[in-house]
Design an enzyme around this catalytic site. Structure first.
Site, PDB file in Angstrom:
ATOM      1  N   HIS A  50       0.831  -1.204   0.000  1.00  0.00           N
ATOM      2  CA  HIS A  50       0.000   0.000   0.000  1.00  0.00           C
ATOM      3  C   HIS A  50       0.874   1.265   0.000  1.00  0.00           C
ATOM      4  O   HIS A  50       0.625   2.201  -0.765  1.00  0.00           O
ATOM      5  CB  HIS A  50      -0.918  -0.019   1.230  1.00  0.00           C
ATOM      6  N   HIS A 108       1.148   4.944  -2.495  1.00  0.00           N
ATOM      7  CA  HIS A 108       1.441   6.342  -2.137  1.00  0.00           C
ATOM      8  C   HIS A 108       2.607   6.979  -2.881  1.00  0.00           C
ATOM      9  O   HIS A 108       2.547   8.159  -3.211  1.00  0.00           O
ATOM     10  CB  HIS A 108       1.758   6.455  -0.641  1.00  0.00           C
ATOM     11  N   GLU A 135      -5.841   9.332   0.350  1.00  0.00           N
ATOM     12  CA  GLU A 135      -6.151   7.903   0.475  1.00  0.00           C
ATOM     13  C   GLU A 135      -7.268   7.446  -0.461  1.00  0.00           C
ATOM     14  O   GLU A 135      -7.166   6.395  -1.077  1.00  0.00           O
ATOM     15  CB  GLU A 135      -6.558   7.549   1.918  1.00  0.00           C
ATOM     16  N   SER A 168      -4.250   0.817  -4.753  1.00  0.00           N
ATOM     17  CA  SER A 168      -3.515  -0.356  -4.264  1.00  0.00           C
ATOM     18  C   SER A 168      -4.456  -1.499  -3.873  1.00  0.00           C
ATOM     19  O   SER A 168      -4.010  -2.498  -3.334  1.00  0.00           O
ATOM     20  CB  SER A 168      -2.613   0.022  -3.075  1.00  0.00           C
TER      21      SER A 168
HETATM   22 FE   LIG Z   1      -2.228   5.105   3.145  1.00  0.00          FE
END
Ligand SMILES: [Fe+2]
Length: 264
Positions: A122, A127, A167, A186
């Site tokens: 993730h 990110h 997010e 993700s």
């Molecule tokens: Fe995150």
């Protein structure tokens, strides 16, 4: 943001490298091989281009110094290993100084498609690519600085702003709705759900509205906020976030759009 952990952080050596096992590297391979074909037509062009710049291996977990070298070249950011448990203050301090906090463990195979807490797939795959995009990087740094300056009582409010953009953000493009949020790009399940399901609400992003919106971390989201351009995030970095928080408090929280308990 991170609270209870059931995983143990993998500590890097003096060079910043972690000795991942063959099974851990296979897990990365399986995750990235599942996710890459899902991105087309769902992830935004900025993310796809940024992902290409990262040149992640399919066969092993990227090491944080390798990822940092690419980020530094583009925007001066780097990624730093953190334990699974870190405070809001630590997160804000790191972001304000262009350091992205990354958990270093990779999920167990029984959590292949559902993850209780962010792992290195993730963090790295979700990110780090967009931290090579200057508008996105500027917003992330300004967000950290706003957090450092904020009253601790406002930390949970600020967490919502991060949640509904970095997010779980969506972006409207000429080709249709796409995702840029790390939690979506993700996750194979949420990537399809966020863009194609009739269940969630999709609202035009407004910072005060996002600050007033509760969320849960353990289910697909009930509400996604949609921006029209990364310029909106860049502009937001220059706005008076404490004033937005004050206005959100004045208007009060929205009722949850999801069933059961609130996690933030
Ligand atoms: Fe995150």
């Amino acid at each position: 943001m991170k609270n209870n952990s059931t995983y143990t952080a993998r500590m890097p050596d003096a060079r910043g490298y972690v000795g991942y096992t063959d099974e851990e590297n296979r897990m990365w391979h399986d995750l990235i091989s599942t996710q890459l074909p899902c991105l087309e037509g769902r992830a935004c062009d900025e993310y796809i281009r940024a992902l290409e710049r990262m040149e992640f291996s399919r066969d092993r977990i990227p090491q944080l110094p390798e990822v940092s070298a690419v980020l530094r070249d583009h925007t001066g950011w780097c990624v730093v290993p953190v334990p699974a448990l870190i405070s809001f203050s630590t997160i804000f301090e790191l972001l304000a100084s262009r350091r992205f906090p990354a958990a270093t463990f990779i999920r167990n195979r029984d959590e292949m498609s559902y993850l209780r807490e962010p792992d290195i797939f993730h963090e790295i795959f979700g990110h780090t690519p967009l931290l090579t995009d200057q508008r996105f990087a500027t917003f992330s740094e300004a967000y950290g600085k706003a957090g450092l300056a904020a009253d601790p009582a406002d930390h949970a409010m600020l967490a919502r702003l991060f949640w509904f953009t970095v997010e779980f953000g969506l972006i409207r493009t000429a080709a249709g709705l796409r995702s840029y949020g790390a939690g979506i790009v993700s996750s194979p399940g949420e990537l399809c759900y966020a863009l194609e399901s009739d269940e969630p609400q999709r609202k035009q992003f407004d910072p005060v509205d996002a600050l007033r919106t509760p969320y849960r971390i353990d289910i697909f989201q009930s509400i996604y906020f949609t921006i029209d351009s990364f310029d909106e995030l860049y502009d937001l970095a220059r706005q008076d976030l404490p004033a937005h928080i004050q206005e959100a408090r004045r208007q009060g929280m929205h009722a949850p759009a999801y069933p059961h308990r609130e996690s933030a």
